[in-house]
Motif scaffolding. Structure first.
Motif, short mmCIF file in Angstrom:
data_model
loop_
_atom_site.label_atom_id
_atom_site.label_comp_id
_atom_site.label_asym_id
_atom_site.label_seq_id
_atom_site.Cartn_x
_atom_site.Cartn_y
_atom_site.Cartn_z
N ARG A 98 -15.14 43.74 -58.32
CA ARG A 98 -13.90 44.32 -58.82
C ARG A 98 -12.72 43.45 -58.38
NH1 ARG A 98 -14.99 46.62 -53.99
NH2 ARG A 98 -13.25 47.29 -52.66
N SER A 99 -11.56 43.65 -58.99
CA SER A 99 -10.37 42.89 -58.61
C SER A 99 -9.92 43.30 -57.21
CB SER A 99 -9.25 43.10 -59.62
OG SER A 99 -8.91 44.48 -59.69
N GLY A 100 -9.26 42.38 -56.53
CA GLY A 100 -8.80 42.62 -55.16
C GLY A 100 -9.52 41.71 -54.18
N PHE A 101 -9.31 41.95 -52.90
CA PHE A 101 -9.97 41.14 -51.87
C PHE A 101 -11.47 41.41 -51.90
CE2 PHE A 101 -5.62 41.34 -50.21
CZ PHE A 101 -5.38 39.99 -49.98
N SER A 102 -12.25 40.34 -51.97
CA SER A 102 -13.70 40.49 -52.15
C SER A 102 -14.52 39.98 -50.98
CB SER A 102 -14.14 39.77 -53.43
OG SER A 102 -13.80 38.39 -53.36
N THR A 103 -14.09 38.89 -50.36
CA THR A 103 -14.90 38.25 -49.32
C THR A 103 -13.99 37.61 -48.28
OG1 THR A 103 -16.65 37.74 -50.93
CG2 THR A 103 -16.70 36.52 -48.87
N MET A 104 -14.49 37.55 -47.03
CA MET A 104 -13.78 36.83 -45.97
C MET A 104 -14.80 36.05 -45.15
SD MET A 104 -11.25 38.23 -42.93
CE MET A 104 -12.49 39.34 -42.24
N PHE A 105 -14.50 34.76 -44.90
CA PHE A 105 -15.28 33.92 -44.01
C PHE A 105 -14.49 33.69 -42.72
CE2 PHE A 105 -17.35 31.91 -47.90
CZ PHE A 105 -18.59 32.51 -47.67
N ASN A 106 -15.19 33.72 -41.57
CA ASN A 106 -14.61 33.33 -40.29
C ASN A 106 -15.61 32.43 -39.57
OD1 ASN A 106 -11.98 34.85 -39.93
ND2 ASN A 106 -13.35 36.56 -40.37
N PHE A 107 -15.14 31.25 -39.15
CA PHE A 107 -16.02 30.28 -38.50
C PHE A 107 -15.44 29.86 -37.16
CE2 PHE A 107 -17.03 25.86 -37.48
CZ PHE A 107 -18.42 25.85 -37.56
N VAL A 108 -16.32 29.67 -36.16
CA VAL A 108 -15.93 29.09 -34.89
C VAL A 108 -17.06 28.16 -34.44
CG1 VAL A 108 -16.87 31.02 -33.54
CG2 VAL A 108 -15.11 29.54 -32.54
N GLY A 109 -16.68 26.96 -33.98
CA GLY A 109 -17.70 26.02 -33.58
C GLY A 109 -17.10 24.77 -32.98
N VAL A 110 -17.88 23.70 -33.00
CA VAL A 110 -17.46 22.43 -32.42
C VAL A 110 -17.69 21.31 -33.42
CG1 VAL A 110 -17.85 23.09 -30.02
CG2 VAL A 110 -19.71 22.07 -31.33
N GLY A 111 -16.83 20.29 -33.34
CA GLY A 111 -17.03 19.06 -34.08
C GLY A 111 -17.48 17.98 -33.12
N VAL A 112 -18.58 17.29 -33.47
CA VAL A 112 -19.20 16.33 -32.57
C VAL A 112 -19.24 14.95 -33.23
CG1 VAL A 112 -21.26 15.79 -31.21
CG2 VAL A 112 -20.66 18.18 -31.66
N PRO A 113 -18.58 13.95 -32.66
CA PRO A 113 -18.67 12.60 -33.21
C PRO A 113 -20.04 12.00 -32.91
CG PRO A 113 -17.42 12.55 -31.17
CD PRO A 113 -17.73 14.00 -31.45
N LEU A 114 -20.65 11.37 -33.91
CA LEU A 114 -21.95 10.74 -33.72
C LEU A 114 -21.84 9.22 -33.68
CD1 LEU A 114 -24.04 13.01 -36.13
CD2 LEU A 114 -23.74 13.23 -33.65
N ARG A 115 -21.10 8.67 -34.62
CA ARG A 115 -20.77 7.25 -34.64
C ARG A 115 -19.64 7.08 -35.64
NH1 ARG A 115 -26.12 4.74 -37.69
NH2 ARG A 115 -25.65 5.53 -39.79
N PRO A 116 -19.01 5.91 -35.75
CA PRO A 116 -17.91 5.75 -36.71
C PRO A 116 -18.33 6.15 -38.12
CG PRO A 116 -17.96 3.89 -35.23
CD PRO A 116 -19.19 4.71 -34.91
N GLY A 117 -17.56 7.06 -38.74
CA GLY A 117 -17.85 7.51 -40.09
C GLY A 117 -18.89 8.61 -40.19
N LEU A 118 -19.37 9.10 -39.05
CA LEU A 118 -20.41 10.13 -39.07
C LEU A 118 -20.15 11.14 -37.96
CD1 LEU A 118 -23.12 11.00 -40.41
CD2 LEU A 118 -24.28 9.74 -38.58
N SER A 119 -20.11 12.42 -38.33
CA SER A 119 -19.90 13.49 -37.35
C SER A 119 -20.61 14.75 -37.81
CB SER A 119 -18.41 13.76 -37.15
OG SER A 119 -17.82 14.22 -38.35
#
Length: 237
Positions: free
Chosen positions: A186-207
């Motif tokens: 139906r019309s109106g607010f339908s879904t909500m996403f919430n994310f928490v985590g970490v970003g990890v560098p692996l090598r230049p251009g890749l994470s």
């Protein structure tokens, strides 16, 4: 000489991030005691980004294990081309293919036209960074003739831990259905996403980004909730 990958610097943050995924996996052991409107899932994503002076291309391949992470239940393919209006503001559009399997022999397929405008407070990964994005989708089912229009407001904060790119990440995305159809919500607010985590560098251009994603589907009565362990590999050309 090319820089050698320091395995200890990579493995330490990966071990910490693994605790987040372990908690998500542990939730599966109690999922059978939860109402049917809750589910534990695992999503994996590969994101490819290519940039020039004024243009960015981003491609996403997302697949998901659903029903207590027991079967392949979803697939999303998306490509977005964006133009830099200023250093911090960009606008663009693209296409998304989405497919979901209900587990009882039926597969729903959807095609989406996408338009978006984005703001990023900094281009440097070692700075605290705020990202805002408004996305508009025209959703077209493979079987059906009614088009559903949806708005998506995305807000993300990146907080650096170390100068090499290790960071904590939190984001929220709200979905608003502009119109109701005979196949969509139906019309109106339908879904909500919430994310928490970490970003990890692996090598230049890749994470990698590892963490917990909560999906809430707003429905009459009790809302539907999905607890998702999410792993994303980001490749920058």
């Amino acid at each position: 000489m090319p820089q050698r990958l320091d395995r200890r610097r990579v493995l330490r943050p990966l071990t910490s991030a693994g605790l987040v995924l372990t908690l998500c996996a542990a939730a599966a052991t109690t999922s059978h005691a939860q109402p049917q409107r809750e589910d534990v899932q695992f999503w994996s994503t590969v994101t490819l980004t290519a940039s020039s002076t004024h243009w960015d291309f981003r491609g996403d391949v997302n697949s998901g294990l659903t029903d207590d992470a027991s079967r392949a239940g979803r697939l999303l393919l998306r490509g977005i081309l964006s133009y830099h209006i200023t250093e911090k503001l960009s606008a663009g559009g693209g296409y998304t293919y989405f497919s979901i399997n209900d587990g009882i022999g039926s597969r729903f397929k959807e095609h989406r036209l996408v338009e978006e405008i984005s703001y990023r407070s900094s281009q440097h990964s070692d700075h605290t960074r705020l990202t805002l994005r408004m996305r508009v989708e025209q959703r077209i089912p493979e079987k059906g003739d009614q088009v559903a229009t949806r708005l998506r407001q995305f807000t993300r904060i990146d907080l650096p831990i170390r100068s090499d790119g290790l960071k904590t990440i939190a984001w929220n995305e709200m979905f608003y259905s502009v119109n109701a159809t005979n196949w969509s919500s139906r019309s109106g607010f339908s879904t909500m996403f919430n994310f928490v985590g970490v970003g990890v560098p692996l090598r230049p251009g890749l994470s990698a980004e590892l963490g917990y994603l909560n999906q809430t589907n707003f429905r009459p009565g009790r809302n539907g909730v999905r607890h998702i362990a999410q792993a994303t590999l980001l490749v920058t050309l």
